[in-house]
Design a protein around this motif. Sequence first.
Motif, PDB file in Angstrom:
ATOM      1  N   GLN A 293       0.835  -1.109  -0.002  1.00 20.03           N
ATOM      2  CA  GLN A 293      -0.122  -0.449   0.032  1.00 20.03           C
ATOM      3  C   GLN A 293       0.853   1.160  -0.276  1.00 20.03           C
ATOM      4  OE1 GLN A 293      -2.324   0.552   3.417  1.00 20.03           O
ATOM      5  NE2 GLN A 293      -3.347   2.197   2.965  1.00 20.03           N
ATOM      6  N   SER A 294       1.439   1.328   0.854  1.00 23.66           N
ATOM      7  CA  SER A 294       2.957   2.477   1.239  1.00 23.66           C
ATOM      8  C   SER A 294       2.834   2.426  -0.622  1.00 23.66           C
ATOM      9  CB  SER A 294       4.003   2.117   2.126  1.00 23.66           C
ATOM     10  OG  SER A 294       3.315   2.432   3.340  1.00 23.66           O
ATOM     11  N   ARG A 295       3.789   1.858  -1.173  1.00 21.97           N
ATOM     12  CA  ARG A 295       5.156   2.138  -2.067  1.00 21.97           C
ATOM     13  C   ARG A 295       3.384   1.906  -3.134  1.00 21.97           C
ATOM     14  NH1 ARG A 295       6.529  -4.082  -2.907  1.00 21.97           N
ATOM     15  NH2 ARG A 295       5.957  -3.569  -4.242  1.00 21.97           N
TER      16      ARG A 295
ATOM     17  N   PHE B 259       0.771   4.089  -2.806  1.00 19.34           N
ATOM     18  CA  PHE B 259       0.911   5.789  -3.123  1.00 19.34           C
ATOM     19  C   PHE B 259       2.025   6.315  -3.101  1.00 19.34           C
ATOM     20  CE2 PHE B 259      -2.791   4.209   0.007  1.00 19.34           C
ATOM     21  CZ  PHE B 259      -4.292   4.003  -0.888  1.00 19.34           C
ATOM     22  N   GLU B 260       2.979   6.195  -3.019  1.00 15.91           N
ATOM     23  CA  GLU B 260       4.122   6.860  -3.313  1.00 15.91           C
ATOM     24  C   GLU B 260       4.997   6.501  -4.907  1.00 15.91           C
ATOM     25  OE1 GLU B 260       7.319   4.953  -0.199  1.00 15.91           O
ATOM     26  OE2 GLU B 260       5.940   6.317   1.309  1.00 15.91           O
ATOM     27  N   GLY B 261       3.950   5.606  -5.645  1.00 14.66           N
ATOM     28  CA  GLY B 261       4.362   5.640  -6.783  1.00 14.66           C
ATOM     29  C   GLY B 261       5.694   4.522  -7.693  1.00 14.66           C
ATOM     30  N   GLU B 262       5.775   3.488  -6.613  1.00  8.57           N
ATOM     31  CA  GLU B 262       6.703   2.659  -6.490  1.00  8.57           C
ATOM     32  C   GLU B 262       6.060   1.394  -7.050  1.00  8.57           C
ATOM     33  OE1 GLU B 262       8.907   3.217  -2.853  1.00  8.57           O
ATOM     34  OE2 GLU B 262      10.221   5.382  -3.695  1.00  8.57           O
TER      35      GLU B 262
END
Length: 89
Positions: A53-55, A57-60
């Motif tokens: 999820q973090s990746r 939203f960070e575009g990664e």
Amino acid sequence: MKTKEKQFKTSEFILICVLAYHEIPIKAFESDPINPRRAVAVFAFSKDLEAIQSRLFEGEVSVEPIRFWSTVRDVKGRIRGALGQGWWN
């Protein structure tokens, strides 16, 4: 005594598909309490889920397009199946 596992719920379709693509199992679908025409996916919370999820939203996050498209179709089918089985409401 059984402990209740933590759940993560979301109605964000792209997030649902990305999590499914990365083989985070969808436990169930529910009706969104605000908009009953939207589906809410229920996942067991995990560190992997949180990291993906973090990746996202960070575009990664990167995906293989054909496999991702297949995942999108599968998720849509599962949502339609949940609606068709009367699991909503």
